[in-house]
Design an enzyme around this catalytic site. Structure first.
Site, mmCIF file in Angstrom:
data_model
loop_
_atom_site.group_PDB
_atom_site.id
_atom_site.type_symbol
_atom_site.label_atom_id
_atom_site.label_comp_id
_atom_site.label_asym_id
_atom_site.label_seq_id
_atom_site.Cartn_x
_atom_site.Cartn_y
_atom_site.Cartn_z
ATOM 1 N N LYS A 186 0.846 -1.211 0.000
ATOM 2 C CA LYS A 186 0.000 0.000 0.000
ATOM 3 C C LYS A 186 0.870 1.245 0.000
ATOM 4 C CE LYS A 186 -3.773 -2.284 2.338
ATOM 5 N NZ LYS A 186 -2.913 -3.372 2.904
ATOM 6 N N GLN A 244 -13.493 -10.812 8.038
ATOM 7 C CA GLN A 244 -14.095 -9.469 8.084
ATOM 8 C C GLN A 244 -15.586 -9.489 7.729
ATOM 9 O OE1 GLN A 244 -11.635 -6.213 6.339
ATOM 10 N NE2 GLN A 244 -10.056 -7.785 6.059
ATOM 11 N N GLY A 245 -16.100 -10.660 7.402
ATOM 12 C CA GLY A 245 -17.545 -10.795 7.208
ATOM 13 C C GLY A 245 -18.042 -10.900 5.772
#
Ligand code: NUP
Length: 211
Positions: free
Chosen positions: A61, A169-170
């Site tokens: 990143k 994280q779902g």
């Protein structure tokens, strides 16, 4: 077609190589991030490539001035990374510095709740940047399939969408693929499970059912 990317966020070199080897069959690529590079050194990229033969994505990143982005990315590509992830919010010149050296993936929206504060309001501009520069692809949140659909609708055809946030994280494989994701990035649900190979196989099968 293989669509699963393993986010190999462990520190330990031996553990990383073990997990990579036993899951490789089900993966399109392996993503390495700071935890593994800090724990095992940059040479882990070269080793993972040798052991698995898979493409390696360096999730650094990058978010610096063009010169610093260039200094970092050149070492990472030299180590064997096939793709480098860079932030777009630092501006076109910083992203271009990475793209001049190799395949680049631009973050247009992140998967965590805090992404709503600063990144999501800039997503439209980050998509514009990606459409202009034409990198390999963009990072979009598997935790918000409706945002993946939106990003897909605005993104130039041909640019890939890579989505972290499935599992721990779902995010759900089925929803995010239907929303237009090209690749699914999964970390903890594989590397922290009791049987990483079996967990990778299950996700691989789930992907196969949808595509
Ligand atoms: O928006 C992003 N969200 C995200 O989780 C951008 C990322 N690059 N990641 C990375 O994907 C994160 O740093 C980790 O390496 C991986 C997700 O891991 P997990 O939540 O499946 O364990």
């Amino acid at each position: 077609m293989k669509k699963l990317i393993l986010a190999l966020d462990v520190y330990d070199r031996k553990r990383a190589l073990e997990i990579a080897e036993c899951t490789a069959e089900y993966l399109w690529a392996i993503k390495v991030n700071w935890p593994l590079i800090i724990g095992s050194g940059l040479g882990i990229i070269t080793e993972l490539k040798q052991v698995t033969g898979l493409p390696i994505i360096a999730d650094l990143k990058l978010a610096d001035i063009p010169n610093t982005n260039r200094l970092i990315a050149s070492k990472v590509f030299e180590a064997g990374a096939d793709y480098v992830i860079a932030h777009g919010f630092v501006g076109k010149d910083s992203v271009k510095a990475v793209m001049e050296l190799g395949n680049t993936i631009i973050v247009v929206e992140m998967s965590h709740p805090g992404a709503r504060e600063f990144i999501q309001p800039a997503t439209d501009k980050l998509i514009e940047l990606a459409n202009k520069l034409e990198p390999f692809g963009v990072i979009a949140p598997a935790t918000r399939p409706e945002r993946v659909s939106y990003i897909r609708s605005k993104l130039k055809p041909g640019l890939k969408i890579l989505t972290p946030g499935v599992g721990a994280q779902g995010g759900k494989v089925r929803e995010v693929l239907k929303a237009g994701a090209d690749y699914i990035i999964v970390g903890r649900s594989i590397y922290a499970s009791e049987n990483p190979r079996e967990s990778a196989r299950r996700i691989f099968e789930e992907i196969k059912e949808v595509v």
